[in-house]
Motif scaffolding. Structure first.
Motif, PDB file in Angstrom:
ATOM      1  N   LEU A 136       8.895   0.858  22.947  1.00 30.39           N
ATOM      2  CA  LEU A 136       9.163  -0.585  23.064  1.00 30.39           C
ATOM      3  C   LEU A 136      10.664  -0.837  22.887  1.00 30.39           C
ATOM      4  O   LEU A 136      11.387   0.008  22.363  1.00 30.39           O
ATOM      5  CB  LEU A 136       8.391  -1.356  21.984  1.00 30.39           C
ATOM      6  CG  LEU A 136       6.868  -1.248  22.007  1.00 30.39           C
ATOM      7  CD1 LEU A 136       6.262  -1.882  20.756  1.00 30.39           C
ATOM      8  CD2 LEU A 136       6.318  -1.943  23.256  1.00 30.39           C
ATOM      9  N   THR A 154       7.348  -7.742   7.194  1.00 36.23           N
ATOM     10  CA  THR A 154       7.882  -6.899   8.262  1.00 36.23           C
ATOM     11  C   THR A 154       8.316  -7.800   9.407  1.00 36.23           C
ATOM     12  O   THR A 154       7.551  -8.673   9.829  1.00 36.23           O
ATOM     13  CB  THR A 154       6.807  -5.911   8.762  1.00 36.23           C
ATOM     14  OG1 THR A 154       6.495  -5.007   7.698  1.00 36.23           O
ATOM     15  CG2 THR A 154       7.285  -5.107   9.970  1.00 36.23           C
ATOM     16  N   ARG A 181       0.212  -9.832  12.070  1.00 32.68           N
ATOM     17  CA  ARG A 181      -0.743  -9.387  11.049  1.00 32.68           C
ATOM     18  C   ARG A 181      -0.492 -10.226   9.811  1.00 32.68           C
ATOM     19  O   ARG A 181       0.649 -10.349   9.361  1.00 32.68           O
ATOM     20  CB  ARG A 181      -0.533  -7.902  10.730  1.00 32.68           C
ATOM     21  CG  ARG A 181      -1.489  -7.363   9.658  1.00 32.68           C
ATOM     22  CD  ARG A 181      -1.316  -5.872   9.409  1.00 32.68           C
ATOM     23  NE  ARG A 181      -0.065  -5.591   8.717  1.00 32.68           N
ATOM     24  CZ  ARG A 181       0.422  -4.353   8.528  1.00 32.68           C
ATOM     25  NH1 ARG A 181      -0.235  -3.301   8.982  1.00 32.68           N
ATOM     26  NH2 ARG A 181       1.561  -4.174   7.888  1.00 32.68           N
ATOM     27  N   GLY A 209      -1.170  -1.757  16.956  1.00 33.80           N
ATOM     28  CA  GLY A 209      -2.082  -1.236  15.939  1.00 33.80           C
ATOM     29  C   GLY A 209      -3.274  -2.131  15.692  1.00 33.80           C
ATOM     30  O   GLY A 209      -4.309  -1.692  15.183  1.00 33.80           O
ATOM     31  N   VAL A 258       0.882  -1.178   0.000  1.00 27.87           N
ATOM     32  CA  VAL A 258       0.000   0.000   0.000  1.00 27.87           C
ATOM     33  C   VAL A 258       0.917   1.226   0.000  1.00 27.87           C
ATOM     34  O   VAL A 258       2.128   1.092   0.184  1.00 27.87           O
ATOM     35  CB  VAL A 258      -0.929   0.030   1.248  1.00 27.87           C
ATOM     36  CG1 VAL A 258      -1.830  -1.198   1.292  1.00 27.87           C
ATOM     37  CG2 VAL A 258      -0.130   0.150   2.556  1.00 27.87           C
TER      38      VAL A 258
END
Ligand code: TXA
Ligand code: MG
Length: 326
Positions: free
Chosen positions: A110, A91, A190, A220, A30
């Motif tokens: 983090l 990722t 994800r 997220g 994207v």
């Protein structure tokens, strides 16, 4: 200002980024809203433009494995995985190196960092010309549909971005797979084009986060997501008169409740993700078709046909479920 990517506009984009500005860049998944990851003021602009909660960390984008190693700890297994799938829609969540120089907002405090090496040639060109990594979330307002076209970026973010670099080749259509390698067992936080099956030959058993715990580890993932403004109804086997249809495969047996065939729906009220039932094609079309129906169907709801939950279909269903929940 949407600018078509070419040698000159790529240089202009690099200049804006060097000076701490925001540029939307195409990646194969994207569009990303990019800023240099080592400057707190630049990174802050991303959060402000998106309306993104500060506790939701960003992915850094790098040009190579060598560059990733300056910011994240990569053992041999990690590097083997990176060699196989980078550049690409993967990722990795890895231990953050001490004194990495990455702005603290990127990781939301983090001690891990999400790193991706995108394959898109324009993203690569920009990253190679910059000497620093780019923090880049999807280039849309928080909670809305991700952008797969430059026009989606300008509709969502308007002139809060300094430049939108437009290019073809944003054709995976769903965001990268996020694989967390900082836990005992690798976890997919994800799902995307790559699934557990792709990683297991190299790293053994891989689980999906929602199968192991209630609390999603990618911060997220707990927010409202991918929402078109019209409500969605999933696994539809017919269409109500007030609904637009997002189809997959043959619509031969789909009727309109109360009479009529879906083929008679007005232009704009029916989009087919893939007439031939191809999941890759469906993923590439997903966000653009949702954007289109949302803006132009003239209906009040979207009925979505069943999509097989395998391969990238799993990612399509994940995004649709999140969109339907909100
Ligand atoms: O395909 C993609 O990944 C796109 C393109 C632009 O690269 N980017 C993208 O970014 O989808 P974004 O910000 O929309 O999603 C990043 C996700 C969020 O769910 C965030 O919580 C998670 O990555 N994340 C970032 N850093 C993390 C970390 N250290 N640990 C766990 N999750 C992290
Ligand atoms: Mg996003």
């Amino acid at each position: 200002m949407i600018k078509t990517a070419n040698a000159q506009t790529i240089l202009d984009a690099v200049d804006i980024l060097k000076n701490g500005g925001l540029v939307a860049i195409p990646t194969e998944t994207v569009y990303g809203l990019a800023a240099r990851a080592d400057e707190p003021e630049a990174v802050q602009k991303i959060f402000d433009a998106k309306g993104r909660p500060a506790i939701n960390p960003l992915i850094i984008h790098v040009a190579s494995i060598e560059q990733a190693e300056r910011y994240a700890v990569m053992d041999e297994t990690t590097k083997a995985l990176a060699r196989q799938y980078w550049p690409g829609p993967l990722t990795l969540v890895l231990p953050l190196k001490k004194d990495s120089g990455i702005a603290p907002q990127v990781t939301a405090g983090l001690d891990t960092i999400a790193v991706r090496c995108p394959a898109h040639k324009t993203a690569q060109a920009v990253l190679k010309k910059l000497s620093v990594p780019l923090a880049a979330p999807s280039a849309n307002k928080s909670g809305t549909l991700s952008p797969t076209r430059a026009i989606h970026v300008s509709q969502s973010l308007g002139n809060t971005v300094d430049m939108i670099l437009a290019d073809k080749g944003v054709n995976v259509g769903v965001e990268s797979t996020i694989l967390d390698l900082t836990t005992d067992q690798p976890v997919i936080l994800r799902t995307g084009a790559l699934t557990a099956r792709d990683f297991e030959p190299l790293i053994g058993d891989v689980t999906y986060s929602h199968e192991t715990s209630d609390a999603p580890k990618a911060p997220g993932q707990m927010f409202r997501h991918y929402a078109p403004s019209l409500p969605l109804r999933l696994n539809a086997v017919d269409v109500h008169p007030n609904e637009a249809l997002l189809a997959f495969g043959s619509t031969k047996f789909m009727g309109i409740k109360g009479g009529g065939r879906v083929d008679d729906l007005p232009e704009g009220a029916m989009k087919n993700l893939s007439e031939s039932g191809d999941l890759e094609e469906a993923a590439a079309n997903l966000f653009a078709m949702l954007h289109d129906i949302d803006q132009k169907s003239g209906k009040t709801r979207i009925a979505v046909m069943n999509i097989p939950d395998k391969g990238i279909g799993r990612a399509i269903n994940d995004r649709l479920r999140r969109a339907a929940e909100s």
